[in-house]
Motif scaffolding. Sequence first.
Motif, short mmCIF file in Angstrom:
data_model
loop_
_atom_site.label_atom_id
_atom_site.label_comp_id
_atom_site.label_asym_id
_atom_site.label_seq_id
_atom_site.Cartn_x
_atom_site.Cartn_y
_atom_site.Cartn_z
N GLU A 1 0.81 -1.22 0.00
CA GLU A 1 0.00 0.00 0.00
C GLU A 1 0.84 1.27 0.00
N ILE A 2 2.03 1.22 0.59
CA ILE A 2 2.78 2.47 0.80
C ILE A 2 4.08 2.56 -0.01
N ILE A 3 4.46 1.48 -0.69
CA ILE A 3 5.70 1.49 -1.46
C ILE A 3 5.37 1.35 -2.94
N ASP A 4 5.93 2.22 -3.74
CA ASP A 4 5.72 2.26 -5.17
C ASP A 4 6.33 1.02 -5.84
N PRO A 5 5.72 0.50 -6.91
CA PRO A 5 6.29 -0.65 -7.62
C PRO A 5 7.71 -0.39 -8.15
N GLN A 6 8.06 0.86 -8.38
CA GLN A 6 9.40 1.20 -8.88
C GLN A 6 10.38 1.55 -7.76
N TYR A 7 9.96 1.37 -6.52
CA TYR A 7 10.78 1.66 -5.34
C TYR A 7 12.17 1.03 -5.45
N VAL A 8 13.19 1.80 -5.01
CA VAL A 8 14.57 1.32 -4.96
C VAL A 8 15.12 1.65 -3.58
N ASP A 9 15.75 0.67 -2.94
CA ASP A 9 16.42 0.86 -1.65
C ASP A 9 17.91 0.98 -1.91
N ARG A 10 18.49 2.07 -1.49
CA ARG A 10 19.91 2.35 -1.75
C ARG A 10 20.77 2.02 -0.53
N ILE A 11 20.47 0.89 0.12
CA ILE A 11 21.23 0.49 1.30
C ILE A 11 22.59 -0.05 0.85
N PRO A 12 23.68 0.54 1.32
CA PRO A 12 25.01 0.17 0.82
C PRO A 12 25.40 -1.28 1.07
N ILE A 13 24.99 -1.87 2.20
CA ILE A 13 25.44 -3.23 2.50
C ILE A 13 24.66 -4.30 1.74
N LEU A 14 23.53 -3.94 1.14
CA LEU A 14 22.72 -4.88 0.35
C LEU A 14 22.34 -4.21 -0.97
N ASN B 1 21.78 -5.11 -4.09
CA ASN B 1 20.98 -5.71 -5.16
C ASN B 1 19.65 -6.27 -4.67
N LEU B 2 18.90 -5.45 -3.98
CA LEU B 2 17.64 -5.92 -3.40
C LEU B 2 16.49 -6.04 -4.39
N GLY B 3 16.59 -5.40 -5.51
CA GLY B 3 15.48 -5.39 -6.45
C GLY B 3 14.64 -4.14 -6.25
N THR B 4 13.41 -4.19 -6.76
CA THR B 4 12.53 -3.01 -6.70
C THR B 4 11.17 -3.39 -6.13
N GLY B 5 10.44 -2.35 -5.76
CA GLY B 5 9.07 -2.51 -5.31
C GLY B 5 8.94 -3.07 -3.90
N PRO B 6 7.71 -3.25 -3.46
CA PRO B 6 7.45 -3.75 -2.11
C PRO B 6 8.08 -5.12 -1.85
N GLY B 7 8.21 -5.92 -2.89
CA GLY B 7 8.80 -7.25 -2.74
C GLY B 7 10.26 -7.22 -2.35
N SER B 8 10.92 -6.09 -2.50
CA SER B 8 12.32 -6.01 -2.09
C SER B 8 12.45 -5.73 -0.59
N VAL B 9 11.42 -5.20 0.03
CA VAL B 9 11.44 -4.88 1.46
C VAL B 9 11.02 -6.08 2.30
N LYS B 10 10.04 -6.80 1.84
CA LYS B 10 9.44 -7.88 2.62
C LYS B 10 10.44 -8.93 3.10
N PRO B 11 11.35 -9.42 2.24
CA PRO B 11 12.31 -10.43 2.73
C PRO B 11 13.22 -9.90 3.84
N LEU B 12 13.55 -8.62 3.81
CA LEU B 12 14.36 -8.03 4.88
C LEU B 12 13.61 -8.03 6.20
N VAL B 13 12.35 -7.67 6.13
CA VAL B 13 11.52 -7.65 7.34
C VAL B 13 11.41 -9.06 7.91
N VAL B 14 11.14 -10.03 7.05
CA VAL B 14 11.00 -11.42 7.49
C VAL B 14 12.31 -11.89 8.12
#
Length: 139
Positions: free
Chosen positions: A29-42, A44-57
Amino acid sequence: MNAVELNKTVMQRYFDEGWNRGRLEVFDEIIDPQYVDRIPILPNLGTGPGSVKPLVVMLRRAFPDLKIVIEDRVVTEHKAATRYTLYGTHQGDFFGFPPTGKRVAVKHFQIDRFVNGKVVEQWHLSDGLGLLRQLGKLI
């Protein structure tokens, strides 16, 4: 609701519902499908909400009592800067480190960019060395 208030609400949901409660669907609901996380230690996370969920888990498995406490936040029409501390007890595998049972407090700083009330980009700085020290992996 103006853009600043909307962005405040989005960030509150991001931390409270998404991270603290582990409600993964909130990221859709709150993250755009084109979202990019620029975290230096990771990088190649990918884009969109699906890139955040595995980190949370992964983090919630390693630290089941994970709790993020916001220390400071500045929100504008297009960006939010948040300084926070992540608290938790290391009870599960974390990047190959077996559980230590140690309680940690890790400082973070993050900047989020918004378009149309959704997060499209993030930059993070985390005290990874401090975390490793608290887990007994560094002196």
